[in-house]
Write a protein that holds these residues in place. Structure first.
Motif, PDB file in Angstrom:
ATOM      1  N   VAL A 157       0.969  -1.053   0.036  1.00 43.88           N
ATOM      2  CA  VAL A 157       0.048   0.121  -0.028  1.00 43.88           C
ATOM      3  C   VAL A 157       0.945   1.230   0.053  1.00 43.88           C
ATOM      4  CG1 VAL A 157      -1.663   1.395   1.342  1.00 43.88           C
ATOM      5  CG2 VAL A 157      -1.946  -1.104   1.134  1.00 43.88           C
ATOM      6  N   THR A 158       0.464   2.158  -0.982  1.00 44.35           N
ATOM      7  CA  THR A 158       1.320   3.426  -0.899  1.00 44.35           C
ATOM      8  C   THR A 158       0.132   4.411  -0.622  1.00 44.35           C
ATOM      9  OG1 THR A 158       2.529   2.562  -2.437  1.00 44.35           O
ATOM     10  CG2 THR A 158       2.930   4.846  -2.195  1.00 44.35           C
ATOM     11  N   THR A 227       7.600  17.450   6.307  1.00 39.27           N
ATOM     12  CA  THR A 227       7.423  16.134   5.890  1.00 39.27           C
ATOM     13  C   THR A 227       7.849  15.065   6.244  1.00 39.27           C
ATOM     14  OG1 THR A 227       7.662  17.255   3.495  1.00 39.27           O
ATOM     15  CG2 THR A 227       7.872  15.155   3.339  1.00 39.27           C
ATOM     16  N   VAL A 228       7.238  13.934   6.345  1.00 41.18           N
ATOM     17  CA  VAL A 228       7.634  12.715   7.075  1.00 41.18           C
ATOM     18  C   VAL A 228       7.453  11.568   6.109  1.00 41.18           C
ATOM     19  CG1 VAL A 228       7.323  11.063   8.972  1.00 41.18           C
ATOM     20  CG2 VAL A 228       7.049  13.472   9.318  1.00 41.18           C
ATOM     21  N   ALA A 229       8.414  10.519   5.779  1.00 40.60           N
ATOM     22  CA  ALA A 229       8.232   9.413   5.125  1.00 40.60           C
ATOM     23  C   ALA A 229       8.291   8.210   6.054  1.00 40.60           C
ATOM     24  CB  ALA A 229       9.402   9.270   4.122  1.00 40.60           C
ATOM     25  N   TRP A 230       7.422   7.280   5.740  1.00 43.75           N
ATOM     26  CA  TRP A 230       7.553   6.161   6.680  1.00 43.75           C
ATOM     27  C   TRP A 230       7.075   4.660   6.085  1.00 43.75           C
ATOM     28  CZ3 TRP A 230       2.240   4.720   6.080  1.00 43.75           C
ATOM     29  CH2 TRP A 230       1.339   5.639   5.770  1.00 43.75           C
ATOM     30  N   HIS A 241       3.776   2.121   2.694  1.00 41.76           N
ATOM     31  CA  HIS A 241       4.461   3.068   3.131  1.00 41.76           C
ATOM     32  C   HIS A 241       4.035   4.323   2.380  1.00 41.76           C
ATOM     33  CE1 HIS A 241       6.201   3.067  -1.369  1.00 41.76           C
ATOM     34  NE2 HIS A 241       5.339   2.101  -1.250  1.00 41.76           N
ATOM     35  N   GLY A 242       4.437   5.591   3.026  1.00 36.82           N
ATOM     36  CA  GLY A 242       3.834   6.667   2.674  1.00 36.82           C
ATOM     37  C   GLY A 242       4.354   7.967   3.166  1.00 36.82           C
ATOM     38  N   SER A 243       3.633   9.112   2.981  1.00 35.39           N
ATOM     39  CA  SER A 243       4.436  10.351   3.252  1.00 35.39           C
ATOM     40  C   SER A 243       3.300  11.150   3.713  1.00 35.39           C
ATOM     41  CB  SER A 243       5.247  11.063   2.236  1.00 35.39           C
ATOM     42  OG  SER A 243       4.422  11.436   1.169  1.00 35.39           O
ATOM     43  N   SER A 244       3.698  12.322   4.738  1.00 34.30           N
ATOM     44  CA  SER A 244       2.639  13.316   4.945  1.00 34.30           C
ATOM     45  C   SER A 244       3.525  14.365   4.866  1.00 34.30           C
ATOM     46  CB  SER A 244       2.156  13.083   6.326  1.00 34.30           C
ATOM     47  OG  SER A 244       3.239  13.110   7.328  1.00 34.30           O
ATOM     48  N   SER A 245       2.912  15.670   4.310  1.00 32.93           N
ATOM     49  CA  SER A 245       3.774  16.954   4.295  1.00 32.93           C
ATOM     50  C   SER A 245       2.858  18.082   4.361  1.00 32.93           C
ATOM     51  CB  SER A 245       4.411  16.629   2.866  1.00 32.93           C
ATOM     52  OG  SER A 245       4.950  18.094   2.558  1.00 32.93           O
ATOM     53  N   TYR A 246       3.277  19.074   4.878  1.00 34.56           N
ATOM     54  CA  TYR A 246       2.707  20.519   4.899  1.00 34.56           C
ATOM     55  C   TYR A 246       2.956  21.263   3.401  1.00 34.56           C
ATOM     56  CZ  TYR A 246       0.844  20.435   9.498  1.00 34.56           C
ATOM     57  OH  TYR A 246       0.027  20.214  10.344  1.00 34.56           O
ATOM     58  N   SER A 252      -3.301  13.304  -2.042  1.00 34.82           N
ATOM     59  CA  SER A 252      -4.510  12.744  -1.243  1.00 34.82           C
ATOM     60  C   SER A 252      -4.476  11.216  -1.794  1.00 34.82           C
ATOM     61  CB  SER A 252      -5.577  13.296  -1.137  1.00 34.82           C
ATOM     62  OG  SER A 252      -6.766  12.430  -0.534  1.00 34.82           O
ATOM     63  N   THR A 253      -3.614  10.050  -1.868  1.00 34.41           N
ATOM     64  CA  THR A 253      -3.887   8.809  -2.707  1.00 34.41           C
ATOM     65  C   THR A 253      -3.541   7.631  -1.728  1.00 34.41           C
ATOM     66  OG1 THR A 253      -1.448   9.047  -3.149  1.00 34.41           O
ATOM     67  CG2 THR A 253      -2.937  10.048  -4.741  1.00 34.41           C
ATOM     68  N   PHE A 254      -4.330   6.739  -1.803  1.00 32.17           N
ATOM     69  CA  PHE A 254      -3.991   5.314  -1.781  1.00 32.17           C
ATOM     70  C   PHE A 254      -3.947   4.539  -2.871  1.00 32.17           C
ATOM     71  CE2 PHE A 254      -6.605   6.502   1.945  1.00 32.17           C
ATOM     72  CZ  PHE A 254      -5.929   6.399   3.030  1.00 32.17           C
TER      73      PHE A 254
END
Ligand code: NDP
Length: 347
Positions: A157-158, A227-230, A241-246, A252-254
């Motif tokens: 899953v991304t 930004t965070v990658a995980w 795996h994914g990311s969040s960022s301002y 906004s994806t899966f």
């Protein structure tokens, strides 16, 4: 029946989300209605009260909030405050004998989430969270398709979740950039929905998490991360795996890949216009063309009605439950720990 009394909500905190999404949604509710307002700004509360037909007798401040216990028009309190204030206000609402719908993130620590759950139990009143995607028809359909084998065994899953609804030039004044009110940056505020999504898309919880905060020298990000990658690892062998960022624009994806195909949601967590595409592994097919859409359903009205229905049926909410919020907060906390130690964390 039409004349049956509708379930009454007090809205706590008249900010952006309350004013622009939640209050207008009452017009489309079947079982819920607006009956009170709680605000630190009396003039704003009077103005909004006049707009929605709420008289001065049902307008409260944070100081006199506890007297809401004697307001028979209020069945539940919907908390739309900065995240660090959720827990204390939830406890007060339960003490006042009301049910609680609380916005997400549930709180800024696992301990606060546990206090909220304990207060709900003590008061014998329900706690539900504002995980609105759990009421989005396309999300529900995507989950049902995945559980029905649409992509085969789910393996990767991304998810990417970014952007913020306050322009960066204005955010210096926003509670989201004050760690004591927000609990953190993009990971807790946006990554949370990616993490929650991996849980419903994989139907499994991770056993190990790893996260890394990317450097950003902009002084705006001195208190909360950008930004965070995980990466999340699962007992089944799956990986998310994914990311969040301002600062990354509008992601906004899966994407869920399995041994028989893949499913893409893009956008995945929008208020109105989510899209789903399926791919079968056939080389002539490509991503990008949504295979189906469903009539838009007001996620906000649906969540407001759901708690009303749960109370009427005397069945605690199973969708968007407090336990769901607690589990997400455990994972987010473990991800912050991993980002700070540089080590994987078992969950
Ligand atoms: P805003 O800053 O726009 O509003 C927060 C409101 O809380 C303020 O307007 C104020 O209302 C009240 N408040 C009380 N104390 C404080 C304080 N110390 N600092 C700032 N505000 C305070 O935030 P949002 O509306 O964007 O977010 C509110 C909640 O909703 C958050 O928990 C957020 O995470 C959640 N949210 C969830 C979304 C979702 O998709 N599920 C989307 C957006 C937000 P008043 O002046 O009336 O006292």
């Amino acid at each position: 029946p039409k004349d049956q009394r509708k379930f009454g909500y007090a809205i706590v905190g008249l900010g952006n989300y309350a004013l622009h999404q939640i209050l207008p949604a009452f017009a489309e509710c079947r079982y819920a209605r607006l009956t009170a307002l709680v605000s630190g700004d009396p003039a704003k509360a009077r103005r909004i009260g006049a707009e929605y037909g709420i008289g001065p007798g049902h307008i409260y401040s944070y100081e006199n909030f506890d007297s809401i216990a004697r307001d028979p028009e209020v069945d539940a309190v919907y908390i739309l405050l900065p995240t660090a204030l959720h827990s204390a206000m939830t406890v007060r609402a339960f003490k006042a004998g009301k049910h609680v719908l609380c916005e997400t993130p549930m709180a800024t620590s696992v301990g606060d989430c546990q206090l909220m759950l304990a207060a709900s139990k003590r008061a014998r009143k329900y706690l539900m969270l504002g995980y609105r995607c759990h009421f989005d028809p396309l999300t529900l359909k995507a989950v049902a398709m995945l559980n029905g084998g649409a992509v085969g065994a789910r393996q990767v899953v991304t998810t990417d979740n970014s952007d913020i609804n306050v322009p960066l030039s204005e955010v210096a004044h926003s509670w989201r950039f004050d760690r004591s009110l927000s609990g953190g940056g993009s990971l807790i505020n946006l990554g949370l929905y990616g993490v929650n999504g991996t849980r419903y898309l994989l139907d499994e919880d991770p056993v190990q998490v790893q996260a890394c905060i990317l450097p950003n020298k902009n002084p705006l990000f001195s208190s909360v991360e950008d930004t965070v990658a995980w990466t999340l690892l699962y007992k089944s062998g799956a990986v998310a795996h994914g990311s969040s960022s301002y600062t990354i624009k509008d992601a906004s994806t899966f994407r869920v890949l399995g041994d028989k195909g893949g499913l893409l949601m893009d956008p995945a967590t929008s208020y109105w216009a989510n899209r789903v595409s399926l791919i079968s592994g056939d080389a002539t097919q490509s991503w990008g063309t949504p295979q189906f859409t469903l009539p838009a359903l007001n996620q906000f009205s649906a969540e407001l009605d759901y708690l009303a229905e749960c109370v009427a049926r005397q069945q605690p909410p199973v969708r968007a439950s407090g336990q769901e919020g607690l589990q997400d907060m455990r994972l987010i906390t473990a991800m912050y720990e991993s980002a700070h130690t540089g080590q994987p964390v078992n969950t």
